[in-house]
Design a protein around this motif. Structure first.
Motif, PDB file in Angstrom:
ATOM      1  N   VAL A 103       0.838  -1.199   0.000  1.00 45.75           N
ATOM      2  CA  VAL A 103       0.000   0.000   0.000  1.00 45.75           C
ATOM      3  C   VAL A 103       0.873   1.249   0.000  1.00 45.75           C
ATOM      4  O   VAL A 103       1.839   1.351   0.752  1.00 45.75           O
ATOM      5  CB  VAL A 103      -0.956   0.019   1.217  1.00 45.75           C
ATOM      6  N   ARG A 104       0.541   2.186  -0.858  1.00 43.33           N
ATOM      7  CA  ARG A 104       1.226   3.472  -0.957  1.00 43.33           C
ATOM      8  C   ARG A 104       0.243   4.566  -0.583  1.00 43.33           C
ATOM      9  O   ARG A 104      -0.977   4.386  -0.720  1.00 43.33           O
ATOM     10  CB  ARG A 104       1.736   3.700  -2.385  1.00 43.33           C
ATOM     11  N   PRO A 105       0.737   5.736  -0.155  1.00 44.55           N
ATOM     12  CA  PRO A 105      -0.186   6.822   0.222  1.00 44.55           C
ATOM     13  C   PRO A 105      -1.204   7.163  -0.863  1.00 44.55           C
ATOM     14  O   PRO A 105      -2.380   7.361  -0.561  1.00 44.55           O
ATOM     15  CB  PRO A 105       0.763   7.996   0.507  1.00 44.55           C
ATOM     16  N   ALA A 106      -0.784   7.190  -2.107  1.00 43.77           N
ATOM     17  CA  ALA A 106      -1.723   7.522  -3.184  1.00 43.77           C
ATOM     18  C   ALA A 106      -2.856   6.510  -3.271  1.00 43.77           C
ATOM     19  O   ALA A 106      -3.980   6.852  -3.646  1.00 43.77           O
ATOM     20  CB  ALA A 106      -0.993   7.614  -4.523  1.00 43.77           C
ATOM     21  N   TYR A 107      -2.587   5.255  -2.917  1.00 41.65           N
ATOM     22  CA  TYR A 107      -3.631   4.235  -2.953  1.00 41.65           C
ATOM     23  C   TYR A 107      -4.719   4.548  -1.933  1.00 41.65           C
ATOM     24  O   TYR A 107      -5.889   4.290  -2.171  1.00 41.65           O
ATOM     25  CB  TYR A 107      -3.068   2.848  -2.683  1.00 41.65           C
ATOM     26  N   GLY A 108      -4.320   5.088  -0.794  1.00 38.35           N
ATOM     27  CA  GLY A 108      -5.306   5.451   0.225  1.00 38.35           C
ATOM     28  C   GLY A 108      -6.282   6.488  -0.300  1.00 38.35           C
ATOM     29  O   GLY A 108      -7.492   6.384  -0.077  1.00 38.35           O
ATOM     30  N   TYR A 109      -5.749   7.496  -1.010  1.00 35.60           N
ATOM     31  CA  TYR A 109      -6.631   8.507  -1.603  1.00 35.60           C
ATOM     32  C   TYR A 109      -7.581   7.856  -2.605  1.00 35.60           C
ATOM     33  O   TYR A 109      -8.773   8.159  -2.638  1.00 35.60           O
ATOM     34  CB  TYR A 109      -5.820   9.607  -2.308  1.00 35.60           C
ATOM     35  N   ALA A 110      -7.045   6.960  -3.425  1.00 35.02           N
ATOM     36  CA  ALA A 110      -7.868   6.303  -4.440  1.00 35.02           C
ATOM     37  C   ALA A 110      -8.942   5.431  -3.800  1.00 35.02           C
ATOM     38  O   ALA A 110     -10.105   5.458  -4.228  1.00 35.02           O
ATOM     39  CB  ALA A 110      -6.997   5.477  -5.384  1.00 35.02           C
ATOM     40  N   LEU A 111      -8.593   4.685  -2.763  1.00 35.41           N
ATOM     41  CA  LEU A 111      -9.586   3.835  -2.098  1.00 35.41           C
ATOM     42  C   LEU A 111     -10.670   4.672  -1.442  1.00 35.41           C
ATOM     43  O   LEU A 111     -11.851   4.311  -1.484  1.00 35.41           O
ATOM     44  CB  LEU A 111      -8.903   2.917  -1.079  1.00 35.41           C
ATOM     45  N   GLN A 112     -10.286   5.795  -0.860  1.00 32.15           N
ATOM     46  CA  GLN A 112     -11.288   6.700  -0.287  1.00 32.15           C
ATOM     47  C   GLN A 112     -12.201   7.242  -1.389  1.00 32.15           C
ATOM     48  O   GLN A 112     -13.404   7.386  -1.189  1.00 32.15           O
ATOM     49  CB  GLN A 112     -10.612   7.871   0.446  1.00 32.15           C
ATOM     50  N   ALA A 113     -11.616   7.548  -2.540  1.00 35.13           N
ATOM     51  CA  ALA A 113     -12.409   8.087  -3.645  1.00 35.13           C
ATOM     52  C   ALA A 113     -13.370   7.041  -4.205  1.00 35.13           C
ATOM     53  O   ALA A 113     -14.460   7.377  -4.659  1.00 35.13           O
ATOM     54  CB  ALA A 113     -11.484   8.606  -4.754  1.00 35.13           C
ATOM     55  N   VAL A 114     -12.986   5.773  -4.186  1.00 30.61           N
ATOM     56  CA  VAL A 114     -13.902   4.705  -4.621  1.00 30.61           C
ATOM     57  C   VAL A 114     -15.094   4.683  -3.673  1.00 30.61           C
ATOM     58  O   VAL A 114     -16.244   4.616  -4.109  1.00 30.61           O
ATOM     59  CB  VAL A 114     -13.191   3.334  -4.646  1.00 30.61           C
ATOM     60  N   GLY A 115     -14.825   4.751  -2.386  1.00 33.39           N
ATOM     61  CA  GLY A 115     -15.894   4.803  -1.388  1.00 33.39           C
ATOM     62  C   GLY A 115     -16.685   3.516  -1.295  1.00 33.39           C
ATOM     63  O   GLY A 115     -16.465   2.571  -2.046  1.00 33.39           O
ATOM     64  N   LEU A 116     -17.598   3.502  -0.365  1.00 34.76           N
ATOM     65  CA  LEU A 116     -18.397   2.300  -0.115  1.00 34.76           C
ATOM     66  C   LEU A 116     -19.397   1.999  -1.221  1.00 34.76           C
ATOM     67  O   LEU A 116     -19.816   0.861  -1.387  1.00 34.76           O
ATOM     68  CB  LEU A 116     -19.113   2.421   1.233  1.00 34.76           C
ATOM     69  N   ASP A 117     -19.779   3.026  -1.994  1.00 32.68           N
ATOM     70  CA  ASP A 117     -20.755   2.829  -3.059  1.00 32.68           C
ATOM     71  C   ASP A 117     -20.121   2.516  -4.410  1.00 32.68           C
ATOM     72  O   ASP A 117     -20.823   2.229  -5.370  1.00 32.68           O
ATOM     73  CB  ASP A 117     -21.637   4.070  -3.199  1.00 32.68           C
TER      74      ASP A 117
END
Length: 164
Positions: free
Chosen positions: A46-60
């Motif tokens: 996991v890289r920091p940018a992945y965290g932003y991307a996963l948050q942007a995907v969101g639960l929906d």
């Protein structure tokens, strides 16, 4: 210029350039600690940018176009990120139940796990800051940053901002 920096330092304040560097160093120390924890907990890639991307995907979930808009990158760049995350098992693609022509990117169980571990880790890091600095100082720091930060400061496109 050197005199002004010296005057600021001698009056109890630092030079102006130090504030953003110290804020960034604090940010970096938190993020680096989080990623060390995540690596030990089974998420070494996991890289920091992945965290932003996963948050942007969101639960929906989101389409690649939506993801690109949320992250402030092109659809193609978002697609490459999705490919990486899918290859690592953090997201999966599925047909959009509302429009069969579209594909949704959704968090996989592994993606949900890393976000849950991140949230718990951020709580641990904050608790460490409280132990070192004291609850009042940490609360005051957070309050001051909320006051000084722009209303739209909490955006997910931070990684694209750093990368140009």
């Amino acid at each position: 210029m050197a005199e002004r920096a010296g005057d600021a330092a001698s009056s109890g304040g630092g030079a102006g350039f130090e504030l953003p560097l110290l804020l960034f160093a604090g940010f970096r120390s938190i993020i680096d600690e989080m990623h060390r924890e995540l690596a030990v907990q089974g998420h070494p890639e996991v890289r920091p940018a992945y965290g932003y991307a996963l948050q942007a995907v969101g639960l929906d979930g989101a389409t690649a176009s939506e993801l690109g808009r949320r992250l402030g990158v092109s659809k193609q760049a978002a697609g490459k990120t999705v490919e990486r995350l899918e290859g690592l098992g953090y997201v999966e693609r599925a047909d959009d139940p509302q429009d069969g022509r579209r594909k949704l990117v959704r968090l996989s169980p592994r993606g949900i796990d890393v976000l849950a571990r991140s949230a718990a880790g951020f709580d641990r890091v904050r608790a460490q800051w409280v132990r070192v600095l004291g609850a009042e100082r940490v609360a005051a720091l957070e309050s001051d940053l909320r006051t000084m930060a722009a209303a739209d400061a909490f955006r997910l496109d931070a990684s694209s901002w750093f990368n140009g």
